[in-house]
Design a protein around this motif. Structure first.
Motif, PDB file in Angstrom:
ATOM      1  N   VAL B 656       0.684  -1.158  -0.002  1.00 29.94           N
ATOM      2  CA  VAL B 656       0.079  -0.052   0.176  1.00 29.94           C
ATOM      3  C   VAL B 656       0.960   1.351  -0.166  1.00 29.94           C
ATOM      4  CG1 VAL B 656      -1.592   1.239   1.335  1.00 29.94           C
ATOM      5  CG2 VAL B 656      -1.756  -1.146   1.288  1.00 29.94           C
ATOM      6  N   HIS B 657       0.557   2.284  -0.870  1.00 29.24           N
ATOM      7  CA  HIS B 657       1.322   3.291  -0.867  1.00 29.24           C
ATOM      8  C   HIS B 657       0.259   4.426  -0.206  1.00 29.24           C
ATOM      9  CE1 HIS B 657       3.882   2.433  -4.630  1.00 29.24           C
ATOM     10  NE2 HIS B 657       3.050   1.376  -4.368  1.00 29.24           N
ATOM     11  N   GLU B 658       0.605   4.853   0.673  1.00 31.18           N
ATOM     12  CA  GLU B 658      -0.574   5.735   1.689  1.00 31.18           C
ATOM     13  C   GLU B 658       0.133   7.000   2.346  1.00 31.18           C
ATOM     14  OE1 GLU B 658      -3.070   6.811   2.232  1.00 31.18           O
ATOM     15  OE2 GLU B 658      -4.634   5.547   2.878  1.00 31.18           O
ATOM     16  N   HIS B 659      -0.776   7.954   2.533  1.00 28.08           N
ATOM     17  CA  HIS B 659      -0.389   9.155   3.273  1.00 28.08           C
ATOM     18  C   HIS B 659      -0.327   8.918   4.755  1.00 28.08           C
ATOM     19  CE1 HIS B 659      -1.100  11.148  -0.507  1.00 28.08           C
ATOM     20  NE2 HIS B 659      -2.309  11.138  -0.565  1.00 28.08           N
ATOM     21  N   PHE B 660      -1.429   8.082   5.000  1.00 29.99           N
ATOM     22  CA  PHE B 660      -1.711   7.801   6.530  1.00 29.99           C
ATOM     23  C   PHE B 660      -1.648   6.377   6.785  1.00 29.99           C
ATOM     24  CE2 PHE B 660      -3.999  11.783   5.205  1.00 29.99           C
ATOM     25  CZ  PHE B 660      -3.040  12.659   5.817  1.00 29.99           C
ATOM     26  N   LEU B 661      -1.735   6.124   8.123  1.00 27.95           N
ATOM     27  CA  LEU B 661      -1.857   4.637   8.336  1.00 27.95           C
ATOM     28  C   LEU B 661      -3.369   4.466   8.354  1.00 27.95           C
ATOM     29  CD1 LEU B 661      -0.157   2.330   9.119  1.00 27.95           C
ATOM     30  CD2 LEU B 661      -0.359   2.822  11.386  1.00 27.95           C
ATOM     31  N   SER B 662      -3.814   4.227   7.345  1.00 29.52           N
ATOM     32  CA  SER B 662      -5.331   4.073   7.267  1.00 29.52           C
ATOM     33  C   SER B 662      -5.595   2.768   7.536  1.00 29.52           C
ATOM     34  CB  SER B 662      -5.935   4.495   5.868  1.00 29.52           C
ATOM     35  OG  SER B 662      -5.090   3.481   4.987  1.00 29.52           O
ATOM     36  N   ASP B 663      -6.978   2.351   7.457  1.00 30.25           N
ATOM     37  CA  ASP B 663      -7.559   0.961   7.895  1.00 30.25           C
ATOM     38  C   ASP B 663      -6.825   0.091   6.691  1.00 30.25           C
ATOM     39  OD1 ASP B 663      -8.774   1.610  10.104  1.00 30.25           O
ATOM     40  OD2 ASP B 663     -10.768   1.766   8.983  1.00 30.25           O
ATOM     41  N   LEU B 664      -6.674   0.567   5.760  1.00 23.03           N
ATOM     42  CA  LEU B 664      -5.977   0.012   4.507  1.00 23.03           C
ATOM     43  C   LEU B 664      -4.733  -0.340   4.675  1.00 23.03           C
ATOM     44  CD1 LEU B 664      -6.272  -1.138   1.518  1.00 23.03           C
ATOM     45  CD2 LEU B 664      -5.482   1.332   0.536  1.00 23.03           C
ATOM     46  N   ALA B 665      -3.903   0.683   4.967  1.00 25.22           N
ATOM     47  CA  ALA B 665      -2.683   0.535   5.377  1.00 25.22           C
ATOM     48  C   ALA B 665      -2.120  -0.556   6.297  1.00 25.22           C
ATOM     49  CB  ALA B 665      -1.845   1.932   5.785  1.00 25.22           C
ATOM     50  N   LYS B 666      -3.202  -0.643   7.458  1.00 30.41           N
ATOM     51  CA  LYS B 666      -3.049  -1.472   8.489  1.00 30.41           C
ATOM     52  C   LYS B 666      -2.822  -2.863   8.190  1.00 30.41           C
ATOM     53  CE  LYS B 666      -4.913   1.710  11.955  1.00 30.41           C
ATOM     54  NZ  LYS B 666      -6.256   2.157  12.647  1.00 30.41           N
ATOM     55  N   ARG B 667      -3.570  -3.268   6.915  1.00 27.14           N
ATOM     56  CA  ARG B 667      -3.465  -4.395   6.664  1.00 27.14           C
ATOM     57  C   ARG B 667      -2.581  -4.894   5.589  1.00 27.14           C
ATOM     58  NH1 ARG B 667      -8.764  -2.970   7.944  1.00 27.14           N
ATOM     59  NH2 ARG B 667     -10.201  -4.372   7.996  1.00 27.14           N
ATOM     60  N   ALA B 668      -1.433  -3.980   5.521  1.00 25.45           N
ATOM     61  CA  ALA B 668      -0.461  -4.166   4.399  1.00 25.45           C
ATOM     62  C   ALA B 668       0.543  -5.203   4.919  1.00 25.45           C
ATOM     63  CB  ALA B 668      -0.173  -2.893   3.883  1.00 25.45           C
ATOM     64  N   ASN B 669       1.563  -5.746   3.988  1.00 23.74           N
ATOM     65  CA  ASN B 669       2.681  -6.407   4.180  1.00 23.74           C
ATOM     66  C   ASN B 669       3.819  -5.169   4.184  1.00 23.74           C
ATOM     67  OD1 ASN B 669       0.789  -8.581   2.916  1.00 23.74           O
ATOM     68  ND2 ASN B 669       2.368  -9.645   4.049  1.00 23.74           N
ATOM     69  N   VAL B 670       3.633  -4.570   3.338  1.00 24.67           N
ATOM     70  CA  VAL B 670       4.374  -3.410   3.211  1.00 24.67           C
ATOM     71  C   VAL B 670       3.827  -1.945   2.955  1.00 24.67           C
ATOM     72  CG1 VAL B 670       6.454  -2.423   2.186  1.00 24.67           C
ATOM     73  CG2 VAL B 670       6.282  -4.797   2.356  1.00 24.67           C
ATOM     74  N   VAL B 671       3.982  -0.679   3.600  1.00 22.99           N
ATOM     75  CA  VAL B 671       3.408   0.571   3.449  1.00 22.99           C
ATOM     76  C   VAL B 671       4.458   1.375   3.074  1.00 22.99           C
ATOM     77  CG1 VAL B 671       2.096   2.145   4.320  1.00 22.99           C
ATOM     78  CG2 VAL B 671       1.930   0.035   5.378  1.00 22.99           C
ATOM     79  N   LEU B 672       4.389   1.951   1.875  1.00 22.39           N
ATOM     80  CA  LEU B 672       5.390   3.018   1.295  1.00 22.39           C
ATOM     81  C   LEU B 672       4.913   4.590   1.371  1.00 22.39           C
ATOM     82  CD1 LEU B 672       6.346   1.320  -1.827  1.00 22.39           C
ATOM     83  CD2 LEU B 672       7.586   1.213   0.178  1.00 22.39           C
ATOM     84  N   PRO B 673       5.483   5.349   2.165  1.00 17.25           N
ATOM     85  CA  PRO B 673       4.972   6.698   2.178  1.00 17.25           C
ATOM     86  C   PRO B 673       4.640   7.254   0.941  1.00 17.25           C
ATOM     87  CG  PRO B 673       7.331   6.624   2.902  1.00 17.25           C
ATOM     88  CD  PRO B 673       6.955   5.317   2.527  1.00 17.25           C
ATOM     89  N   LEU B 674       3.716   7.912   0.689  1.00 21.24           N
ATOM     90  CA  LEU B 674       3.051   8.521  -0.603  1.00 21.24           C
ATOM     91  C   LEU B 674       3.208  10.013  -0.263  1.00 21.24           C
ATOM     92  CD1 LEU B 674       1.772   8.051  -3.491  1.00 21.24           C
ATOM     93  CD2 LEU B 674      -0.277   7.733  -2.028  1.00 21.24           C
ATOM     94  N   SER B 675       3.559  10.887  -1.079  1.00 17.74           N
ATOM     95  CA  SER B 675       3.700  12.068  -1.236  1.00 17.74           C
ATOM     96  C   SER B 675       1.920  12.471  -1.487  1.00 17.74           C
ATOM     97  CB  SER B 675       4.253  12.666  -2.420  1.00 17.74           C
ATOM     98  OG  SER B 675       5.531  12.121  -2.582  1.00 17.74           O
ATOM     99  N   THR B 676       1.698  13.824  -0.648  1.00 19.90           N
ATOM    100  CA  THR B 676       0.356  14.047  -1.024  1.00 19.90           C
ATOM    101  C   THR B 676       0.415  15.038  -2.383  1.00 19.90           C
ATOM    102  OG1 THR B 676       0.833  16.313  -0.032  1.00 19.90           O
ATOM    103  CG2 THR B 676      -0.109  14.266   1.318  1.00 19.90           C
ATOM    104  N   PHE B 677      -0.920  15.365  -2.682  1.00 16.80           N
ATOM    105  CA  PHE B 677      -1.076  16.324  -4.154  1.00 16.80           C
ATOM    106  C   PHE B 677      -0.409  17.551  -3.878  1.00 16.80           C
ATOM    107  CE2 PHE B 677      -3.552  20.043  -3.556  1.00 16.80           C
ATOM    108  CZ  PHE B 677      -3.678  19.799  -2.024  1.00 16.80           C
ATOM    109  N   ALA B 678      -0.065  17.954  -2.758  1.00 16.33           N
ATOM    110  CA  ALA B 678       0.620  19.213  -2.303  1.00 16.33           C
ATOM    111  C   ALA B 678       2.004  19.023  -2.527  1.00 16.33           C
ATOM    112  CB  ALA B 678       0.293  19.903  -1.157  1.00 16.33           C
ATOM    113  N   GLN B 679       2.586  17.827  -2.486  1.00 16.76           N
ATOM    114  CA  GLN B 679       4.175  17.553  -2.577  1.00 16.76           C
ATOM    115  C   GLN B 679       4.479  16.962  -4.099  1.00 16.76           C
ATOM    116  OE1 GLN B 679       4.023  14.803   0.765  1.00 16.76           O
ATOM    117  NE2 GLN B 679       5.048  16.060   2.073  1.00 16.76           N
ATOM    118  N   ALA B 680       3.344  16.750  -4.704  1.00 13.82           N
ATOM    119  CA  ALA B 680       3.818  16.166  -5.965  1.00 13.82           C
ATOM    120  C   ALA B 680       3.725  17.091  -7.245  1.00 13.82           C
ATOM    121  CB  ALA B 680       2.542  15.009  -6.187  1.00 13.82           C
ATOM    122  N   GLN B 681       4.443  16.717  -8.344  1.00  9.85           N
ATOM    123  CA  GLN B 681       4.289  17.410  -9.554  1.00  9.85           C
ATOM    124  C   GLN B 681       3.874  16.570 -10.575  1.00  9.85           C
ATOM    125  OE1 GLN B 681       5.880  20.546  -9.163  1.00  9.85           O
ATOM    126  NE2 GLN B 681       5.574  20.904 -11.425  1.00  9.85           N
ATOM    127  N   GLY B 682       2.956  17.000 -11.526  1.00  7.44           N
ATOM    128  CA  GLY B 682       2.413  16.172 -12.350  1.00  7.44           C
ATOM    129  C   GLY B 682       1.264  16.589 -13.198  1.00  7.44           C
TER     130      GLY B 682
END
Lengths: 168, 915
Positions: B656-682
């Motif tokens: 899971v690539h996530e901003h927060f330790l969400s319910d989804l992230a809590k279930r993951a084997n690996v959580v990668l910290p994801l930039s928010t839209f404010a930190q992204a360029q695209g």
């Protein structure tokens, strides 16, 4: 919605829909309701909004602009004191002071028991008889402080029970 | 009328457009005339009188904001008379506004703690005003040049400050009564949630009887805040914070693509969002989600380092460790056992790299956006017209004569999309037809509201088609030239006579006929549809019927017309465009087409899997069945409910690539910290095909990464070439080269403004209307309408359907606003409308207190009202203000991610108390 409220709304709708002129405006509808009820309850703002297709805020913008609209029930009796130029020169201030003292008021408004509403009036059209007051739509001319006091005090005595509700 | 008018201002000859006022022409010509009540984009008002000028040969000093330019007019804006009048006007304004600082020459030097030589009270100083340094009154006073001659005293209104409503603080002691807010609410938003109250010296902004914004019809869009020239209206969050810099970007909260200016403070917090008046997707407008839903970019809970599951617990790890664990974990699941779900907020670059990763590294076509649960929205359109996006443009809706909105809560889900509809309806009487079982905000504007029994929408649109053909109202030229299959369509409608349609849908025949006539006669017309509450098996048929309707009325390929599928995810459109979809490679090349696979494979230097991929719905089903074993998910999604999370936890390996330790992230084997839209360029592509930049407003705080970079690193770690990207511009360059519709685009080009695809070459200005050159070589094939199916059976214990609604104002309902923990809340009894026949069957009388129980276990208490229109369907319409206060009080780090929608659900009624 309680029965009492729907009856009030019905009266308001009746007033709005039976206006004599061919088209109605927010202002004409508000006037029609005030003529029918003597004041504009919250429901009147809502019903006029529904009738005109605007929002309550549109209606309130009009209603709050005109000082002649009332948003509280009027007293059983209405006392108006003229403070137009002629009456002013002939001593309206003293009459006004006396009326206010008799009613226990400091400005325009309603007595605490809701019995009497006091309004200032800029000309009642009876300058030759100034100073003039009007009690329940009856003009009384050549006022003196004593007469004014008597006219107002009589109102109070003649109708001691003002607890009844108006318009509702 | 001439194209240009020449006139003279302050001795300089300038040109103006016909119809422009002196002030507008002066602004265009770069001549400064002070103004406070005028606001570009709104009608002239003439309230503040700061813009007075002298016109040669005219009398007095007219307000330049209300005086139209005439040929050869000679205007003077700097005569002694004008200057004196202007000063007087401003002095009057300032007599009710704290101004000790405004008129002081030391204003730029003073801090809040400094000793004031004029003895201005601390509370009256500009430095303690939330609008300090953004104040137009201050700028105006400075430019007009009023110095210390004014006494510092002023008339303080002594009004209470409104701080209990959601999101806004209102301090009318600072108001200069320019009425910009009232006009924005009326002219721009069509809401009239605020008004001018009283008159002359007492005139001020307010609401009817001073009620809370919760009940006055406010949609909390913040338009009034954005136009307020002083500190009277401000956002409550970060109220006193000052911007260190600002960045123009695209809103990440829905698919409309609103452009906004993000203000960032010196601690790199995103403190404010202001609608960009030059943004072509939104013309300066935002909504409650965009204006007040971006604080997730600042939350302390944000994940900064990768987390790896060790001994059942997620523990911090380095990127190298995490990537190794992922590479190992994914290795056994190559091919169809692997699926990747991109976030609705993934940029085009993220989505492109994600699908390339899934296809080339993992050999799986199972890539999708997690919100893409209704692909039929667009697939139905593609079937018939060959296009995969809205055919028109949002703001061209201003010019539509009729708009048909089908099963869409537009004002809440795609807010700014509804703004041109409301504006056009109020200004030009544009007709609005709403088809929805639910009472939504647009139903209040609707000339015609068709309220079918839920699940019978196809039959209803079929009925409209039938009425249209029966009365011979179709655009015959267009149908002859551009469509085939009219006979089959007509034949399929034979069984849909209106008596039957009325019986099935519950919509009166007369209304169906009226809808057909309105939509056929009022051209151009546009169709917006979101398929809310339409069962998955009906969706394609409904979209086909809607496209039939657009084709029969000739509303395709023309300005202000067309079909608008309202996709839910922010960048679902872009994700599909770049191939982040199970059945398409970049540029909508079908996965099933071997030549297309070869072409793309050659560009990537890889061979592509041919097995069809799974979409998000099938991925979740595949997880439950054990066919899908490894899943990589980017970002949280509003569609991840308990059921979806349950399915995702069944993955053998979950990244899971996530901003927060969400319910989804809590279930993951690996959580990668994801930039928010404010930190992204695209870049994002909006639902009207507008490709727009997302610009970095703040840097990463630690090791969070955008998804494209994380995936590229992972690919490299797994030994796959073709992911050596240095920056998102390079990714965009690669995807643009692969996609004809994007070929003329680059980040550099987009930095000058968004472009609507197709943009096939560099000089191309983009395409506001698709299919304008006709429907291509072949003709569009009209699709026959299926005969209505038996309505879905409700479970026996929940025999009724609840159609929940939500509107901005309900004036005829009794309610009370109470303060709970310092915030206003609406308190009232809900009303459930039910059909008299259902009431009789249940022994319910009007006024009885009922409990509405849903299968989910949710229970709502409501008073019965026997005003329901359809047997078997009950409805409860709540107030948007209730939702707004709920969102304000929410403690979720991303409060606008899961805004409760309006789902039609089976319910039963239980009587609690008789009236």
């Amino acid at each position: 919605m309680t029965h009492q409220q729907s009856a009030l709304r019905e009266r308001i709708r009746q007033a709005i829909t039976t206006q004599p002129q061919s088209f109605s405006t927010i202002l004409s509808s508000l006037l029609a309701v005030q003529d029918a009820l003597g004041w504009l309850p919250e429901e009147a703002i809502e019903e006029v909004a529904a009738h005109s297709g605007g929002t309550v805020n549109d209606v309130w913008a009009v209603a709050s602009f005109y000082t002649n609209f009332r948003f509280t029930p009027p007293g059983r009796h209405v006392v108006e004191v003229c403070w137009g130029p002629t009456c002013h020169l002939k001593g309206a201030q003293a009459i006004l002071d006396e009326v206010q003292r008799a009613l226990g008021l400091e400005h325009e408004g309603d007595t605490s028991d809701g019995g009497v509403s006091l309004k200032y009036n800029t000309c009642l059209g009876a300058c030759s008889q100034g100073p003039v007051i009007m009690v329940d739509h009856a003009i009384m001319g050549n006022m003196t402080s004593a007469h004014a006091h008597e006219a107002v005090a009589r109102l109070d005595k003649s109708d001691g029970n003002h607890a009844s509700q108006h318009g509702a | 009328m001439p194209d240009e008018i020449t006139f003279t201002i302050d001795g300089v000859q300038v040109k103006a457009k016909p119809g422009q006022t002196i002030l507008q022409a002066a602004i265009d010509a770069g001549v400064y005339i002070p103004y406070l009540c005028y606001f570009p984009g709104m009608k002239p008002y003439g309230a503040c009188r700061a813009c007075l000028v002298e016109v040669e040969g005219g009398r007095g000093a007219p307000a330049s904001c209300t005086t139209p330019v005439a040929p050869n007019m000679v205007v003077k804006s700097d005569t002694p008379l004008v200057k004196a009048l202007r000063k007087g006007v401003l002095e009057l304004l300032m007599s009710e506004h704290p101004h000790g600082c405004l008129s002081c020459h030391r204003i730029e030097l003073c801090g809040p703690q400094d000793i004031c030589l004029r003895h201005v009270r601390v509370t009256d100083r500009c430095v303690v005003c939330p609008k300090n340094e953004r104040c137009e009154l201050k700028d105006t006073v400075r430019l007009v040049g009023i110095s210390m001659e004014l006494p510092t005293s002023y008339n303080y209104r002594n009004l209470p400050i409104h701080t209990q409503d959601p999101f806004y603080d209102r301090d009318y002691n600072l108001c200069i009564v320019c009425a910009r807010c009232v006009r924005a609410c009326d002219e721009l938003r069509g809401d009239d949630a605020i008004c001018m109250v009283e008159r002359s010296g007492k005139a001020l902004v307010g609401t009817s009887r001073g009620t809370s914004l919760l009940e006055s019809g406010c949609e909390f869009c913040g338009a009034c805040i954005d136009v307020c020239p002083v500190g009277a209206l401000v956002e409550r969050d970060y109220k006193w914070e000052k911007a260190a810099h600002s960045v123009y970007t695209t809103c990440p909260n829905c698919a409309v693509g609103c452009q906004m200016k993000l203000e960032v403070d010196r601690w790199q917090r995103v403190i404010r969002a202001v609608g960009d008046w030059n943004g072509e997707a939104n013309h300066g407008q935002l909504c409650y989600r965009g204006k007040f839903g971006l604080d997730f970019a600042n939350k302390a809970e944000q994940l900064h380092y990768p987390l790896v599951r060790r001994d059942g617990r997620l523990v911090e790890a380095t990127w190298e460790e995490a990537l190794d664990v992922i590479a190992q974990g994914l290795a056994p699941h190559k091919g169809e056992a692997y699926a990747l779900l991109a976030s609705p907020r993934s940029t085009n670059e993220d989505a492109y790299v994600a699908q390339k990763f899934a296809r080339t590294v993992m050999g799986s076509n199972s890539v999708d956006t997690s919100t893409d649960s209704r692909p039929e929205l667009v697939l139905g359109l593609a079937d018939m017209l060959g296009v995969h996006a809205a055919t028109g443009s949002t703001w061209q809706l201003l010019g539509a004569r009729c708009t048909l909105v089908v099963n869409s809560n537009t004002t809440e889900d795609h807010n700014v999309m509804a703004v041109p509809i409301k504006q056009a309806h109020r200004k030009n009487g544009q007709k609005v037809i709403v088809v929805d079982p639910r009472e939504v905000e647009l139903t209040r504007y609707a000339d015609l509201w068709l309220r079918p029994r839920p699940g019978t929408e196809v039959a209803l649109i079929g009925g409209i088609l039938r009425a249209l053909l029966d009365e011979s109202l179709e655009d015959k030229d267009f149908v002859y030239k551009s469509c085939e299959g009219i006979e089959e369509l007509t034949r399929s409608l034979a069984h849909l006579d209106l008596v039957r349609v009325e019986g099935v849908t519950g919509v009166p025949q007369a209304s169906i006929r009226q809808a057909a006539r309105l939509f056929a006669k009022e051209r151009p017309g546009a169709i917006l549809y979101a398929l809310d509450n339409v069962a998955s098996e009906d969706r394609l048929a409904l979209v086909h019927a809607l496209v039939d309707l657009a084709l029969l009325t000739g509303n395709v390929g023309k300005p202000s017309s067309g079909l608008f599928p309202l996709r839910s995810g922010t960048n679902e459109q872009g994700a599909w465009d770049v191939g982040c979809a199970p059945s398409f490679l970049p540029g909508y090349r079908p996965v099933a087409d071997a030549a297309a696979r070869d072409e793309v494979g050659k560009a990537w230097g890889a061979s592509l899997p041919s097995a069809p991929g799974l979409g998000v719905r099938s991925v979740l089903a595949g997880l439950r069945e054990g066919r899908v074993k490894a899943v990589q998910v980017i970002g949280d999604s509003p569609t991840f409910d308990a059921e979806a999370l349950d399915a995702l936890s069944q993955a053998q390996f979950l990244v899971v690539h996530e901003h927060f330790l969400s319910d989804l992230a809590k279930r993951a084997n690996v959580v990668l910290p994801l930039s928010t839209f404010a930190q992204a360029q695209g870049s994002y592509t909006s639902l009207e095909r507008r490709v727009q930049l997302v610009r970095r407003a703040r840097s990463a705080r630690a090791e969070e990464q955008p998804a494209w970079r994380a995936l590229a690193q992972l690919a490299q770690r797994m030994g796959v070439k073709g992911f050596e990207y240095q920056d998102p511009g390079q990714v965009f360059g690669e995807l643009a080269a692969l996609m004809p519709a994007y070929r003329g685009l680059s980040h550099e080009r987009l930095s000058k403004g968004g472009v609507q695809w197709p943009c096939p070459e560099e000089g191309h200005s983009g395409t506001p209307v698709l299919l304008a050159e006709g429907l291509g070589a072949g003709k569009a094939k009209l699709t026959p309408v299926e005969s209505p199916k038996a309505p879905r059976e409700s479970p026996a214990e929940y025999p009724l359907l609840l159609a929940p609604g939500r509107v901005l104002a309900q004036t005829q309902r009794e309610m009370q606003v109470v303060s709970v923990e310092g915030l206003n809340r609406v308190q009232r009894d809900e009303v459930v409308e039910l059909h008299p026949s259902d009431a009789a069957a249940l022994g319910v009388a009007a006024g009885d207190m009922l409990e509405v129980a849903a299968t989910s276990g949710a229970r709502i208490r409501a008073v019965a009202s026997l005003t329901g229109q359809l047997p078997g369907v009950v409805s409860i319409t709540t107030l948007f203000g209730q939702l707004a206060s709920q969102l304000q009080a929410s403690s979720a780090p991303d409060r606008m991610l899961r805004v409760p929608g309006l789902e039609v659900v089976p319910v039963r009624l239980e009587k609690v108390a008789a009236s």
